[in-house]
Design a protein around this motif. Structure first.
Motif, PDB file in Angstrom:
ATOM      1  N   UNK A   3     -18.022   1.382  16.648  1.00  0.00           N
ATOM      2  CA  UNK A   3     -19.264   1.825  16.029  1.00  0.00           C
ATOM      3  C   UNK A   3     -19.105   3.236  15.479  1.00  0.00           C
ATOM      4  N   UNK A  10     -31.123  13.174  17.210  1.00  0.00           N
ATOM      5  CA  UNK A  10     -31.823  12.518  18.325  1.00  0.00           C
ATOM      6  C   UNK A  10     -31.597  11.014  18.346  1.00  0.00           C
ATOM      7  N   UNK A  11     -31.766  10.397  17.195  1.00  0.00           N
ATOM      8  CA  UNK A  11     -31.694   8.938  17.158  1.00  0.00           C
ATOM      9  C   UNK A  11     -30.248   8.458  17.258  1.00  0.00           C
ATOM     10  N   UNK A  14     -28.725   9.255  20.650  1.00  0.00           N
ATOM     11  CA  UNK A  14     -29.228   8.396  21.731  1.00  0.00           C
ATOM     12  C   UNK A  14     -28.595   7.012  21.681  1.00  0.00           C
ATOM     13  N   UNK A  15     -28.634   6.387  20.509  1.00  0.00           N
ATOM     14  CA  UNK A  15     -28.099   5.028  20.397  1.00  0.00           C
ATOM     15  C   UNK A  15     -26.589   5.019  20.622  1.00  0.00           C
ATOM     16  N   UNK A  18     -25.790   5.364  24.314  1.00  0.00           N
ATOM     17  CA  UNK A  18     -26.058   4.159  25.106  1.00  0.00           C
ATOM     18  C   UNK A  18     -25.021   3.074  24.826  1.00  0.00           C
ATOM     19  N   UNK A  19     -24.603   2.932  23.563  1.00  0.00           N
ATOM     20  CA  UNK A  19     -23.599   1.904  23.256  1.00  0.00           C
ATOM     21  C   UNK A  19     -22.232   2.304  23.823  1.00  0.00           C
ATOM     22  N   UNK A  65     -26.512   4.308  10.458  1.00  0.00           N
ATOM     23  CA  UNK A  65     -26.922   5.390   9.559  1.00  0.00           C
ATOM     24  C   UNK A  65     -28.253   5.952  10.041  1.00  0.00           C
ATOM     25  N   UNK A  69     -33.830  11.562   5.785  1.00  0.00           N
ATOM     26  CA  UNK A  69     -33.867  10.917   4.472  1.00  0.00           C
ATOM     27  C   UNK A  69     -33.319  11.784   3.335  1.00  0.00           C
ATOM     28  N   UNK A  72     -29.590  11.564   3.002  1.00  0.00           N
ATOM     29  CA  UNK A  72     -28.975  10.244   3.108  1.00  0.00           C
ATOM     30  C   UNK A  72     -28.086   9.891   1.917  1.00  0.00           C
ATOM     31  N   UNK A  88     -26.064  -0.392   9.724  1.00  0.00           N
ATOM     32  CA  UNK A  88     -27.404  -0.454  10.321  1.00  0.00           C
ATOM     33  C   UNK A  88     -28.182   0.758   9.844  1.00  0.00           C
ATOM     34  N   UNK A  89     -29.184   0.491   9.048  1.00  0.00           N
ATOM     35  CA  UNK A  89     -29.967   1.573   8.431  1.00  0.00           C
ATOM     36  C   UNK A  89     -31.178   1.886   9.317  1.00  0.00           C
ATOM     37  N   UNK A  90     -31.148   3.052   9.941  1.00  0.00           N
ATOM     38  CA  UNK A  90     -32.226   3.478  10.835  1.00  0.00           C
ATOM     39  C   UNK A  90     -33.120   4.496  10.134  1.00  0.00           C
ATOM     40  N   UNK A  91     -32.761   4.865   8.931  1.00  0.00           N
ATOM     41  CA  UNK A  91     -33.506   5.935   8.260  1.00  0.00           C
ATOM     42  C   UNK A  91     -34.918   5.496   7.904  1.00  0.00           C
ATOM     43  N   UNK A  92     -35.798   6.469   7.763  1.00  0.00           N
ATOM     44  CA  UNK A  92     -37.122   6.218   7.201  1.00  0.00           C
ATOM     45  C   UNK A  92     -37.363   7.237   6.106  1.00  0.00           C
TER      46      UNK A  92
END
Lengths: 208, 208
Positions: A3, A10-11, A14-15, A18-19, A65, A69, A72, A88-92
């Motif tokens: 990965x 932060x995001x 964190x992910x 955990x992975x 990702x 924004x 990006x 994997x697009x996590x952006x907003x």
């Protein structure tokens, strides 16, 4: 799994952590592999984590990702060839807390308020099917009933009308939030009718 | 409370019936008060329900607007003076099952897919805060983790990555559904930061 985490805030942090702790090989992209923050992140994530450049991280089979924004486009374009990658697009595309930079330009609720001159419009009961409104019981759970509007007294009325039906009424803010509640309705509809969930589902808002 | 129901189909019929049964005065708007359907609806709703014209129903203190979107403008404009009325807007500007007629014109996810040429983009993990990703446990409940994308194998990967973290992963359809998941993210953010819910909440998808 390999990965690559692009955007190790932060995001992504964190992910990725955990992975990595679950045993995956995780590469955190950074421009400063020797920074204190990055070294702490890698140490916290454990022996299957490391720091590397964006280009290196983007060599992983799966890329997360999680960039702010505005950054990006440049970062994605700099990541090298991404053909065939799982990204994997996590952006907003947040403009600010009031809106998104893309889409959500207006809503039916705001349009109705223009047509119904002077009315105190509250958007509500639009996010679940009528089968749910007929009977909102899922055991002892109360379903979320999101509403929004610009008039506090009108919202109070809607709140109690929803509570009477057995919902957990939740004030989602001003009427312009209909830009968020109407897409949520289409989400419910498409999950029900296209994604095979059928009509007997709804969302509960859990608090802890 | 006096409630006027404009749009007495599945949604308006269901809500009006339940509120009438709870003791409210409910007027169902119709152009055909003597039709069999309307007479059955009124009879089912009980003694506090009646049928009347749109203009009559719009005299109620609270109006529920549950019309099909294409008919909405004409009906609202024909309803008379709505100044000061509480108008509960239940409509959704559905274009069809694939989109809304307003707003939601594109998404960050689709934009990212253009930038990341050839990548198999999956929109995911964007609808909850990193505090939820760090620990998605709400007692024994599994939180919904919605994702969407155009590549089935890539979505399978994301599905298992989400399940590993303790989520209930839910396939929301093609990547264009990011138009629905990104507004849901802004909904979470605004509830957390502006509506006073704080960051320790999330949605569970309940099935029955």
């Amino acid at each position: 799994m390999n990965l690559g985490i692009i955007g190790s805030g932060n995001v992504g942090g964190t992910l990725g952590t955990r992975w990595a702790q679950a045993g995956h090989q995780v590469t955190f992209a950074t421009r400063k592999p020797d920074s204190k923050e990055m070294q702490e992140l890698v140490a916290g994530a454990g022996p299957t984590a490391r720091a590397a450049s964006v280009q290196d991280a983007a060599k992983a089979e799966v890329i997360l990702l999680a960039t702010p924004w505005p950054a990006t486009e440049e970062i994605v374009r700099s990541a090298g060839d991404l053909s065939g990658k799982v990204l994997i697009d996590v952006t907003n595309p947040l403009l600010n807390l009031d809106g998104l930079a893309l889409g959500t330009t207006t809503s039916g609720g705001e349009q109705v308020a223009q047509w119904a001159a002077g009315a105190r419009v509250v958007k509500a009961f639009n996010t679940v099917g009528n089968n749910i409104m007929a009977d909102p019981r899922f055991g002892d759970r109360l379903l979320a009933l999101l509403y929004c509007g610009d008039d506090a007294a009108a919202k109070k009325t809607v709140h109690s009308l929803a509570a009477e039906l057995g919902f957990d009424p939740i004030d989602a803010g001003p009427l312009s939030q209909a830009r968020l509640l109407e897409p949520m309705a289409l989400l419910w509809i498409s999950l029900a009718l296209k994604q095979g969930l059928g009509r007997e589902f709804a969302f509960q808002l859990l608090r802890r």
